[in-house]
Design a protein around this motif. Sequence first.
Motif, PDB file in Angstrom:
ATOM      1  N   THR A   5       0.847  -1.190   0.000  1.00 52.27           N
ATOM      2  CA  THR A   5       0.000   0.000   0.000  1.00 52.27           C
ATOM      3  C   THR A   5       0.882   1.239   0.000  1.00 52.27           C
ATOM      4  N   LEU A   6       0.612   2.168  -0.901  1.00 49.01           N
ATOM      5  CA  LEU A   6       1.398   3.390  -0.992  1.00 49.01           C
ATOM      6  C   LEU A   6       0.468   4.587  -1.086  1.00 49.01           C
ATOM      7  N   LYS A   7       0.636   5.547  -0.166  1.00 48.38           N
ATOM      8  CA  LYS A   7      -0.129   6.789  -0.183  1.00 48.38           C
ATOM      9  C   LYS A   7       0.807   7.950  -0.467  1.00 48.38           C
ATOM     10  N   LEU A   8       0.474   8.728  -1.478  1.00 53.73           N
ATOM     11  CA  LEU A   8       1.268   9.894  -1.852  1.00 53.73           C
ATOM     12  C   LEU A   8       0.394  11.147  -1.842  1.00 53.73           C
ATOM     13  N   ASP A   9      -0.593  11.172  -0.946  1.00 55.09           N
ATOM     14  CA  ASP A   9      -1.528  12.285  -0.867  1.00 55.09           C
ATOM     15  C   ASP A   9      -0.804  13.579  -0.507  1.00 55.09           C
ATOM     16  N   ARG A  10      -1.339  14.658  -1.076  1.00 53.97           N
ATOM     17  CA  ARG A  10      -0.835  16.012  -0.790  1.00 53.97           C
ATOM     18  C   ARG A  10       0.647  16.161  -1.118  1.00 53.97           C
ATOM     19  N   ASN A  11       0.983  15.817  -2.336  1.00 54.01           N
ATOM     20  CA  ASN A  11       2.316  16.071  -2.853  1.00 54.01           C
ATOM     21  C   ASN A  11       2.186  16.863  -4.145  1.00 54.01           C
ATOM     22  N   TYR A  12       3.274  16.979  -4.884  1.00 51.64           N
ATOM     23  CA  TYR A  12       3.273  17.830  -6.065  1.00 51.64           C
ATOM     24  C   TYR A  12       3.683  17.102  -7.342  1.00 51.64           C
ATOM     25  N   LEU A  13       3.813  15.785  -7.283  1.00 52.03           N
ATOM     26  CA  LEU A  13       4.221  15.096  -8.484  1.00 52.03           C
ATOM     27  C   LEU A  13       3.607  13.715  -8.555  1.00 52.03           C
ATOM     28  N   ILE A  14       3.494  13.249  -9.783  1.00 52.47           N
ATOM     29  CA  ILE A  14       3.144  11.872 -10.050  1.00 52.47           C
ATOM     30  C   ILE A  14       4.264  11.318 -10.915  1.00 52.47           C
ATOM     31  N   THR A  15       4.926  10.284 -10.437  1.00 51.72           N
ATOM     32  CA  THR A  15       6.058   9.728 -11.155  1.00 51.72           C
ATOM     33  C   THR A  15       5.728   8.334 -11.650  1.00 51.72           C
ATOM     34  N   LYS A  16       6.694   7.622 -12.199  1.00 56.27           N
ATOM     35  CA  LYS A  16       6.446   6.253 -12.643  1.00 56.27           C
ATOM     36  C   LYS A  16       6.607   5.293 -11.475  1.00 56.27           C
ATOM     37  N   TYR A  17       5.884   4.169 -11.547  1.00 56.73           N
ATOM     38  CA  TYR A  17       5.852   3.235 -10.421  1.00 56.73           C
ATOM     39  C   TYR A  17       6.247   1.823 -10.856  1.00 56.73           C
ATOM     40  N   ASP A  18       7.009   1.708 -11.946  1.00 54.38           N
ATOM     41  CA  ASP A  18       7.318   0.395 -12.493  1.00 54.38           C
ATOM     42  C   ASP A  18       8.206  -0.463 -11.595  1.00 54.38           C
ATOM     43  N   CYS A  19       8.791   0.134 -10.557  1.00 50.32           N
ATOM     44  CA  CYS A  19       9.633  -0.639  -9.634  1.00 50.32           C
ATOM     45  C   CYS A  19       8.827  -1.218  -8.473  1.00 50.32           C
ATOM     46  N   LEU A  20       7.521  -0.959  -8.454  1.00 48.22           N
ATOM     47  CA  LEU A  20       6.680  -1.371  -7.327  1.00 48.22           C
ATOM     48  C   LEU A  20       5.711  -2.463  -7.760  1.00 48.22           C
ATOM     49  N   LYS A  21       6.245  -3.545  -8.261  1.00 45.40           N
ATOM     50  CA  LYS A  21       5.420  -4.597  -8.855  1.00 45.40           C
ATOM     51  C   LYS A  21       4.521  -5.310  -7.849  1.00 45.40           C
ATOM     52  N   GLU A  22       4.863  -5.243  -6.546  1.00 44.94           N
ATOM     53  CA  GLU A  22       4.054  -5.929  -5.532  1.00 44.94           C
ATOM     54  C   GLU A  22       2.913  -5.052  -5.011  1.00 44.94           C
ATOM     55  N   LEU A  23       2.881  -3.815  -5.432  1.00 43.40           N
ATOM     56  CA  LEU A  23       1.882  -2.863  -4.930  1.00 43.40           C
ATOM     57  C   LEU A  23       0.467  -3.297  -5.287  1.00 43.40           C
ATOM     58  N   THR A  24      -0.444  -3.259  -4.280  1.00 42.91           N
ATOM     59  CA  THR A  24      -1.847  -3.590  -4.526  1.00 42.91           C
ATOM     60  C   THR A  24      -2.771  -2.383  -4.364  1.00 42.91           C
ATOM     61  N   GLU A  37       0.715  10.789 -17.789  1.00 41.10           N
ATOM     62  CA  GLU A  37       1.394  10.355 -19.002  1.00 41.10           C
ATOM     63  C   GLU A  37       1.152   8.872 -19.270  1.00 41.10           C
ATOM     64  N   LYS A  38       1.133   8.519 -20.547  1.00 36.68           N
ATOM     65  CA  LYS A  38       1.034   7.121 -20.951  1.00 36.68           C
ATOM     66  C   LYS A  38       2.200   6.331 -20.359  1.00 36.68           C
ATOM     67  N   GLY A  39       1.906   5.169 -19.763  1.00 33.42           N
ATOM     68  CA  GLY A  39       2.950   4.323 -19.202  1.00 33.42           C
ATOM     69  C   GLY A  39       3.269   4.589 -17.752  1.00 33.42           C
ATOM     70  N   ILE A  40       2.582   5.559 -17.150  1.00 35.58           N
ATOM     71  CA  ILE A  40       2.898   5.938 -15.771  1.00 35.58           C
ATOM     72  C   ILE A  40       2.668   4.792 -14.790  1.00 35.58           C
ATOM     73  N   PHE A  41       1.697   3.911 -15.096  1.00 34.74           N
ATOM     74  CA  PHE A  41       1.396   2.800 -14.191  1.00 34.74           C
ATOM     75  C   PHE A  41       1.895   1.452 -14.728  1.00 34.74           C
ATOM     76  N   ASP A  42       2.757   1.480 -15.728  1.00 37.96           N
ATOM     77  CA  ASP A  42       3.310   0.239 -16.280  1.00 37.96           C
ATOM     78  C   ASP A  42       3.982  -0.583 -15.191  1.00 37.96           C
ATOM     79  N   GLY A  43       3.721  -1.867 -15.192  1.00 45.99           N
ATOM     80  CA  GLY A  43       4.367  -2.759 -14.235  1.00 45.99           C
ATOM     81  C   GLY A  43       3.560  -3.039 -12.995  1.00 45.99           C
ATOM     82  N   LEU A  44       2.491  -2.275 -12.764  1.00 45.91           N
ATOM     83  CA  LEU A  44       1.675  -2.484 -11.560  1.00 45.91           C
ATOM     84  C   LEU A  44       0.642  -3.587 -11.817  1.00 45.91           C
ATOM     85  N   VAL A  45       1.131  -4.771 -12.071  1.00 43.78           N
ATOM     86  CA  VAL A  45       0.255  -5.875 -12.484  1.00 43.78           C
ATOM     87  C   VAL A  45      -0.610  -6.398 -11.342  1.00 43.78           C
ATOM     88  N   ASN A  46      -0.255  -6.067 -10.092  1.00 40.42           N
ATOM     89  CA  ASN A  46      -1.010  -6.565  -8.939  1.00 40.42           C
ATOM     90  C   ASN A  46      -1.912  -5.511  -8.309  1.00 40.42           C
TER      91      ASN A  46
END
Length: 226
Positions: A5-24, A37-46
Amino acid sequence: MRSKTLKLDRNYLITKYDCLKELTELSIQVNQRASLEKGIFDGLVNISSLTLTTSELTGQIDSKVFNGLTSLCRLNLANNKLSSLNDDLFKQLLQLLHLNLSSNQFDVLPSNALSHLASLEHLDLFDNKLIQLNVLDGLKRLMSLNLSFNLLQAIEADTFKYLMHLTSLDLSNIKLFSIQSDAFSSSLIKLDLSNNQLERIDSFTFQQLENLKRLNLSCNRLSSID
């Protein structure tokens, strides 16, 4: 990172998350970012739950942003400034059960915008500017639908009739003045028509609603129910 579980509430950016493959579960709320952007959630298969509320998303999201999120069950896009949906935006979200599009700026949704969501059970379109409704075809498993605080005004025949699992329908505060006969599904248990402009209701309007247990007609202009 093994966190699920990852919460990024109240920040200023949205980055790529392809290194977080276990994230649900991923929550990105109150972010000052106007696009995805296209591909921003690539890799979040779970990933099963994605929240992108109050993130200043505007206009239309790229059609491939959610590609690959085949495990997604909950998607929350409420409280943005979205005004349109690409026909293919939800094409790969075949497991989606809950979709929240409330408090955006939709007036008309493309007829195929939700056609891929055959598993969808709960749809929230509260507080938009919808003036017509032509996106329900294919939502055969839909159980609850919230359309309150829109501008629909009239409900045509058969609008909800073939949503055979629909049990809860909220049509309050939509400036409704007309309901045609045979508009509703016989599966309805709860129907809210409060705070509208109904002056008359035909006796056939609710004739087929044998399962209906809660009907709210308060704050209308009713003078007769024939």
